[in-house]
Design an enzyme around this catalytic site. Sequence first.
Site, PDB file in Angstrom:
ATOM      1  CE  LYS A 106     -50.543-102.133  14.159  1.00 15.37           C
ATOM      2  NZ  LYS A 106     -50.617-101.302  12.952  1.00 15.37           N
ATOM      3  CB  SER A 117     -54.197 -98.052  15.455  1.00 17.60           C
ATOM      4  OG  SER A 117     -55.311 -97.920  14.594  1.00 17.60           O
ATOM      5  CG  HIS A 176     -27.876-112.455   3.180  1.00 15.37           C
ATOM      6  ND1 HIS A 176     -27.515-111.894   1.989  1.00 15.37           N
ATOM      7  CD2 HIS A 176     -26.771-113.103   3.645  1.00 15.37           C
ATOM      8  CE1 HIS A 176     -26.255-112.185   1.721  1.00 15.37           C
ATOM      9  NE2 HIS A 176     -25.779-112.908   2.713  1.00 15.37           N
ATOM     10  CD  GLN A 203     -27.954 -64.366   4.026  1.00 16.76           C
ATOM     11  OE1 GLN A 203     -27.205 -63.563   4.557  1.00 16.76           O
ATOM     12  NE2 GLN A 203     -29.200 -64.077   3.758  1.00 16.76           N
ATOM     13  CD  GLU A 226     -43.305 -97.065  12.796  1.00 15.84           C
ATOM     14  OE1 GLU A 226     -43.911 -96.684  11.783  1.00 15.84           O
ATOM     15  OE2 GLU A 226     -43.885 -97.416  13.836  1.00 15.84           O
TER      16      GLU A 226
HETATM   17  N1  ARG Z   1     -25.823 -62.957   7.251  1.00 17.16           N
HETATM   18  C1  ARG Z   1     -24.632 -63.364   6.583  1.00 17.16           C
HETATM   19  C2  ARG Z   1     -24.490 -64.865   6.593  1.00 17.16           C
HETATM   20  O1  ARG Z   1     -25.173 -65.515   7.317  1.00 17.16           O
HETATM   21  C3  ARG Z   1     -23.449 -62.758   7.260  1.00 17.16           C
HETATM   22  C4  ARG Z   1     -23.070 -61.423   6.745  1.00 17.16           C
HETATM   23  C5  ARG Z   1     -22.562 -61.472   5.426  1.00 17.16           C
HETATM   24  N2  ARG Z   1     -21.822 -60.347   4.944  1.00 17.16           N
HETATM   25  C6  ARG Z   1     -22.273 -59.537   3.998  1.00 17.16           C
HETATM   26  N3  ARG Z   1     -21.433 -58.756   3.483  1.00 17.16           N
HETATM   27  N4  ARG Z   1     -23.517 -59.550   3.594  1.00 17.16           N
HETATM   28  O2  ARG Z   1     -23.689 -65.447   5.878  1.00 17.16           O
END
Ligand code: ARG
Length: 488
Positions: A285, A279, A158, A324, A292
């Site tokens: 300081k 500081s 605590h 993606q 941090e």
């Molecule tokens: N750039 C895509 C990714 O990072 C990979 C390709 C994806 N395939 C597609 N048919 N667009 O996920």
Amino acid sequence: MSTKLWAGRFNKGINDEVLKYTATTETDQRLIKYDILGSLAHIKMLEKCKILSTHTAGKISNALIALYRENENNNLTLNVEDEDVHLNIEKMVINLIGEDIGGRIHTARSRNDQVVTDTRLYLRQAILDIKELLESFSSSLLELASRNTESLAIGYTHVQPAQPITVAYWYTAYASIFTRDCKRLENTFNSVNQSVLGACALAGTSFNIDRLYSKSLLAFDGLIENALDATSSRDFVIETISSLATIMSNLSKLSEEIVTWNSFEYGLLDIDDSFSTGSSIMPQKKNPVVAELAKGKVGRVYGALIQILTTIKGVSLGYNCDLQEDKPMLWDAIDTVRSTINILHQHVLTSKYNSKRASEMSWKNFTTITELANWLTKEKDIPFRRSHRITGELTNYLMKHGLDLRSHSEVNQFLSKFDIFISKEKLSNLTDPLEVVKKQISVGSTSPKSVLAMIDNLSRQLADTKSFTVSKLENIKICEAKLLQKNL
Ligand code: ARG
């Protein structure tokens, strides 16, 4: 007509804004190496399965190896026009050796299995790198522990002074935490190190390929068999970020202790000048900014975890472009964890715990009174609840008079009300913080003996996790060297 590799079906080129919005060339920069290695394995597999002639496979492989070397020298830039690393590398190969031969590289594969292959190859290396950093940090902690088994520290619950411990005990606690993190990374590695290559777009292929062969060429431990699952699933990314988030949470615990213990009010930890800043206005300081910031950076990695969980949610099977978005914050999480482990490792090595101050705080805060209560129970056969009450009242009495457990005559006088006598030697033996530390005999306790046993156990566990890292890194190195052998 558009110059895109997929242009055939289109009547006009892509809108610039759309290109910028959808391209991943910047993110993919760190996948170049792995895209090439994945392609090399794929080509060797196609050759073995007689889908490509030895001549064709050799030419494509050599072009890929040339690109690999260029990339090592930082001479390879991905062109945003070509969307992503996969199309870029394919185009580069075609530019080097012509479409008659280079145009065969994409036989029996898709960007959908490529991108997962690349990400897994990149991640397994990153996981081992991070694991190595944590292992080295844990080793340093055990080394520091072995030199401090009798250096007094103060243990809190605590955020209130609780019981005396040793500095070694504190170091060992973090070594234990980080060794467990390493084991977690081992499990994560095992989930990540699975092959999806040959899954193609989603349904597999009518070419008679050998997925197990490309899997073994890439030193993957297993296969994600179902091609639809292989191309669609990103749970391995979730698992990785979750392990990274756990590591950050543990590092933040350490950072919080560094910040608070370093404050004037605690005065328990001196940090090196080289790890603090001053500081702009207050000349006196000296701020513990590294610890941090380490706490602040936890937000990035937790953020990455929430981001991937949210991005993946409700994405149906089969590749969807949502996926993606799995990489940018993943990269940031990896970089953050890597640099945070590194800097906190150095931070701990250069900080000094102030045992003298811990001793004074222990006396002033009655951190050893529990041992006096234990003694009443052990030696005077007083039920612990009553011992607790007596020693609680004693604490209250001494506090009121500005005294502590070093005042033998007052302690004795107080205890005489309960017909208890305690000698000066006994009292000091039962209440001196370091003596009390030495009395803790249970497994995992703070006594030097228990700590030395823990150091032994943890060293053994650490040796195991280190040998996992070393053997996997070695496998990866061998696999990469083999893939990069010229074969024409
Ligand atoms: N750039 C895509 C990714 O990072 C990979 C390709 C994806 N395939 C597609 N048919 N667009 O996920």
